[in-house]
Design an enzyme around this catalytic site. Sequence first.
Site, PDB file in Angstrom:
ATOM      1  N   THR A  82       0.846  -1.195   0.000  1.00 31.17           N
ATOM      2  CA  THR A  82       0.000   0.000   0.000  1.00 31.17           C
ATOM      3  C   THR A  82       0.880   1.242   0.000  1.00 31.17           C
ATOM      4  O   THR A  82       0.669   2.180  -0.779  1.00 31.17           O
ATOM      5  CB  THR A  82      -0.912   0.002   1.251  1.00 31.17           C
ATOM      6  N   GLN A 189       0.316  -9.542  -6.554  1.00 25.81           N
ATOM      7  CA  GLN A 189      -0.248 -10.885  -6.759  1.00 25.81           C
ATOM      8  C   GLN A 189       0.559 -11.708  -7.760  1.00 25.81           C
ATOM      9  O   GLN A 189       0.526 -12.936  -7.723  1.00 25.81           O
ATOM     10  CB  GLN A 189      -1.710 -10.778  -7.222  1.00 25.81           C
ATOM     11  N   HIS A 211       3.864 -10.184   2.573  1.00 23.61           N
ATOM     12  CA  HIS A 211       2.915 -11.131   3.182  1.00 23.61           C
ATOM     13  C   HIS A 211       2.036 -11.858   2.167  1.00 23.61           C
ATOM     14  O   HIS A 211       1.228 -12.708   2.548  1.00 23.61           O
ATOM     15  CB  HIS A 211       2.075 -10.453   4.273  1.00 23.61           C
ATOM     16  N   THR A 250      13.798   4.338  10.470  1.00 21.90           N
ATOM     17  CA  THR A 250      14.655   3.167  10.647  1.00 21.90           C
ATOM     18  C   THR A 250      14.017   1.963   9.961  1.00 21.90           C
ATOM     19  O   THR A 250      12.840   1.673  10.182  1.00 21.90           O
ATOM     20  CB  THR A 250      14.845   2.881  12.150  1.00 21.90           C
ATOM     21  N   CYS A 336     -11.380  -6.498   0.379  1.00 19.95           N
ATOM     22  CA  CYS A 336     -11.134  -5.152   0.874  1.00 19.95           C
ATOM     23  C   CYS A 336     -12.402  -4.373   1.126  1.00 19.95           C
ATOM     24  O   CYS A 336     -12.391  -3.366   1.795  1.00 19.95           O
ATOM     25  CB  CYS A 336     -10.225  -4.383  -0.072  1.00 19.95           C
TER      26      CYS A 336
HETATM   27  C1  LIG Z   1      -2.529  -7.148  -0.818  1.00 20.50           C
HETATM   28  C2  LIG Z   1      -2.407  -6.235  -1.994  1.00 20.50           C
HETATM   29  C3  LIG Z   1      -1.911  -4.932  -1.855  1.00 20.50           C
HETATM   30  C4  LIG Z   1      -1.566  -4.322  -0.520  1.00 20.50           C
HETATM   31  O1  LIG Z   1      -0.467  -4.916   0.066  1.00 20.50           O
HETATM   32  P1  LIG Z   1      -0.140  -4.600   1.624  1.00 20.50           P
HETATM   33  O2  LIG Z   1       1.288  -4.987   1.766  1.00 20.50           O
HETATM   34  O3  LIG Z   1      -1.082  -5.434   2.412  1.00 20.50           O
HETATM   35  O4  LIG Z   1      -0.356  -3.141   1.815  1.00 20.50           O
HETATM   36  C5  LIG Z   1      -1.778  -4.169  -2.986  1.00 20.50           C
HETATM   37  N1  LIG Z   1      -2.118  -4.644  -4.188  1.00 20.50           N
HETATM   38  C6  LIG Z   1      -2.588  -5.888  -4.372  1.00 20.50           C
HETATM   39  C7  LIG Z   1      -2.931  -6.355  -5.740  1.00 20.50           C
HETATM   40  C8  LIG Z   1      -2.754  -6.726  -3.274  1.00 20.50           C
HETATM   41  O5  LIG Z   1      -3.251  -7.955  -3.453  1.00 20.50           O
END
Ligand SMILES: *Cc1c(COP(=O)(O)O)cnc(C)c1O
Length: 391
Positions: A82, A189, A211, A250, A336
């Site tokens: 994000t 993705q 993640h 940091t 979301c």
């Molecule tokens: C999960 C996701 C994000 C956001 O990633 P975060 O590290 O959770 O902020 C952005 N774009 C896509 C396509 C995602 O699937």
Amino acid sequence: MPDLPRLEPHAPIYLDNNSTTPIDPAVLEAMTPSLTTLYGNPSNPSHRYGAEAADAIERARAQIAQLIGARPDEIIFTGSATESNNLAILGVARGNRARGDHVVTAATEHRSVLGPCGQLEREGFHVSYVPVDRQGRVDPTDLGRALTDRTVLVSVMAANNEVGTLQPIADLAQICTDRGILFHTDAVQALGKLPIDVTGWEVDLLSVSAHKIYGPKGAGALFVRRRSPRICLEPLLFGGGQEMGFRSGTVAVHNVVGLGAACVLADQRLASEPAKLLILRDKLKARFESAFPTIQFHGHPTETLPNLLNLSFPGIDGDELIYALGDVAIGRGSSCSSGSVDPSHVLTAMGIGREMALGSIRLGIGRFTTSDEIDKAAESILEAVTRLGGT
Ligand SMILES: *Cc1c(COP(=O)(O)O)cnc(C)c1O
């Protein structure tokens, strides 16, 4: 393969791997020293503690660069994808305001792209939202038509998080490069599920998240191409000047080390893992199709992520089905917008009707999903659909 820590033996089967993935035990192991003995501040490499932390960060930088075909000095660590998307979109638009005030993106982007685009509109920029077809694809001709002499940036995701559809990134980026317009892609993705090469794709900026690839939450990165003239990127955070001045604060050493380790695993498994995911997905798909011929799958039949199914059982509400399923953890069509009653903006942009969109669910298979779990999950879901009076 080390065993995945489970909640308890009868915990629900996890099929929501496009929302987040469990941490790979090998990633956890790689992170442990940075959470225990290697506690130095990487911005203070004048003693051994700081120097070792700084080395760990540079190793991780090289590991992520390796996975996407970049150079280490083209990687900026962030706190999430994000943040990477915000930095790319707000940073390029604000940094190039003198050259133009127009940004182009697609209707089916993640909220972390649409959010900063909305912010740009509030700041007086113009944003165009290119449509998609019924399968969720952007037509390169439509993108070409949206560009103007004032366009400074185009942002189109590599793979959609709700339906899995892949975009023709190399074609889209080419159109922009030819016109001297910067191109950003959200590759969250796509990473680890298909080969990514920033040079072959000719993208200028690319976002990733740890993640979604079996790394820790709270770690992301932004690739920014080193080129001349240099890409003008205005930081979001100001302070100590870490990350080449683009991201003060940091660095979360353990998270960055986890992202690096997750990239090494993804690189090693890229030749085999997507094929394994595809086999499991097709098995699940075939089981659903034979039980419920009226089932609707959303997305593209071939240009799609290997691990994802987005579908609707006609007459069944997606939320109801999810709550009726005690032993399988799956996502709504859009994770979301959970909690809201609006149909997914992605399915809506694809021309899927409101009722069908509200009925949609998303299944995401992962590295630790077994064939046995797929069988059990399929039977559970089919049983729940029948119980809810489905087709
Ligand atoms: C999960 C996701 C994000 C956001 O990633 P975060 O590290 O959770 O902020 C952005 N774009 C896509 C396509 C995602 O699937």
